[in-house]
Scaffold this motif. Sequence first.
Motif, PDB file in Angstrom:
ATOM      1  N   GLY A  96       8.821  43.307 -19.554  1.00 60.32           N
ATOM      2  CA  GLY A  96       8.032  44.377 -20.132  1.00 60.32           C
ATOM      3  C   GLY A  96       7.696  45.490 -19.160  1.00 60.32           C
ATOM      4  O   GLY A  96       7.208  46.551 -19.575  1.00 60.32           O
ATOM      5  N   ARG A 156      15.897  51.986 -23.836  1.00 59.74           N
ATOM      6  CA  ARG A 156      15.018  51.441 -22.798  1.00 59.74           C
ATOM      7  C   ARG A 156      15.289  52.075 -21.429  1.00 59.74           C
ATOM      8  O   ARG A 156      14.361  52.221 -20.625  1.00 59.74           O
ATOM      9  CB  ARG A 156      15.208  49.920 -22.681  1.00 59.74           C
ATOM     10  CG  ARG A 156      14.896  49.157 -23.944  1.00 59.74           C
ATOM     11  CD  ARG A 156      14.933  47.644 -23.694  1.00 59.74           C
ATOM     12  NE  ARG A 156      16.246  47.176 -23.281  1.00 59.74           N
ATOM     13  CZ  ARG A 156      16.480  46.514 -22.144  1.00 59.74           C
ATOM     14  NH1 ARG A 156      15.490  46.259 -21.308  1.00 59.74           N
ATOM     15  NH2 ARG A 156      17.706  46.096 -21.851  1.00 59.74           N
ATOM     16  N   ASN A 173      12.778  50.824 -18.493  1.00 61.37           N
ATOM     17  CA  ASN A 173      11.520  50.437 -19.138  1.00 61.37           C
ATOM     18  C   ASN A 173      11.744  49.206 -20.012  1.00 61.37           C
ATOM     19  O   ASN A 173      12.878  48.868 -20.345  1.00 61.37           O
ATOM     20  CB  ASN A 173      10.988  51.586 -19.984  1.00 61.37           C
ATOM     21  CG  ASN A 173      10.676  52.827 -19.177  1.00 61.37           C
ATOM     22  OD1 ASN A 173      10.316  52.747 -18.004  1.00 61.37           O
ATOM     23  ND2 ASN A 173      10.821  53.985 -19.808  1.00 61.37           N
ATOM     24  N   SER A 174      10.654  48.568 -20.379  1.00 59.27           N
ATOM     25  CA  SER A 174      10.705  47.387 -21.252  1.00 59.27           C
ATOM     26  C   SER A 174      11.738  46.378 -20.754  1.00 59.27           C
ATOM     27  O   SER A 174      12.570  45.877 -21.525  1.00 59.27           O
ATOM     28  CB  SER A 174      11.031  47.806 -22.691  1.00 59.27           C
ATOM     29  OG  SER A 174      10.089  48.742 -23.178  1.00 59.27           O
ATOM     30  N   LYS A 209      13.754  43.176 -19.511  1.00 59.32           N
ATOM     31  CA  LYS A 209      13.899  41.820 -20.038  1.00 59.32           C
ATOM     32  C   LYS A 209      14.519  40.933 -18.961  1.00 59.32           C
ATOM     33  O   LYS A 209      15.239  41.438 -18.087  1.00 59.32           O
ATOM     34  CB  LYS A 209      14.803  41.827 -21.264  1.00 59.32           C
ATOM     35  CG  LYS A 209      14.376  42.780 -22.367  1.00 59.32           C
ATOM     36  CD  LYS A 209      15.415  42.807 -23.478  1.00 59.32           C
ATOM     37  CE  LYS A 209      15.027  43.788 -24.584  1.00 59.32           C
ATOM     38  NZ  LYS A 209      16.039  43.815 -25.669  1.00 59.32           N
TER      39      LYS A 209
END
Length: 124
Positions: free
Chosen positions: A15, A67, A84-85, A87
Motif C-alpha cells: 500500500g 499505480r 503507488n499502492s 503490492k
Amino acid sequence: QVQLEESGGGLVQAGGSLRLSCAASGYMFSGYNMGWFRQAPGKEREFVATISWSGGTSNYADSVKGRFTISRDNAKNTVYLQMNSLKPEDTAVYYCAATRPRGLRVTTQDYDYWGQGTQVTVSS
C-alpha cells in the motif's frame, strides 16, 4: 561511456509508495526513449513502463497501470518511476534502460543500455 544509475529502491509495506530515479550520462539522453523493467527471483525480466524521448507519450504493463507513473526530466538527464499502492508481487530488482526512438518498445531485446538495478521489496 554510457551509464545508467538507478536509486530509490528499498523496503516498503504493501500500500505504500516509492519513487525510483535513473540518472543517465555518456550519451544524448534527450534523444532516447527510456524504459523501466523488473526481475523477480526465478523469473524473467519483464516490462514495466516506457516513455518517449520528449516525455509526450508513455506505455505501461497492465499489472502496473493506474499505480505507476513514468516521467523524465531531460534537463537533469533523469527518468523516474513513481510507484503507488505497492503490492508484494511488485517485489523485484528494477532496471532502467535506454533505446533509440523507434516507437515505445516493451521487450528487453529492443533496449541498448541498461543500469545495474535497484531492489524494491514490498512486505505484506
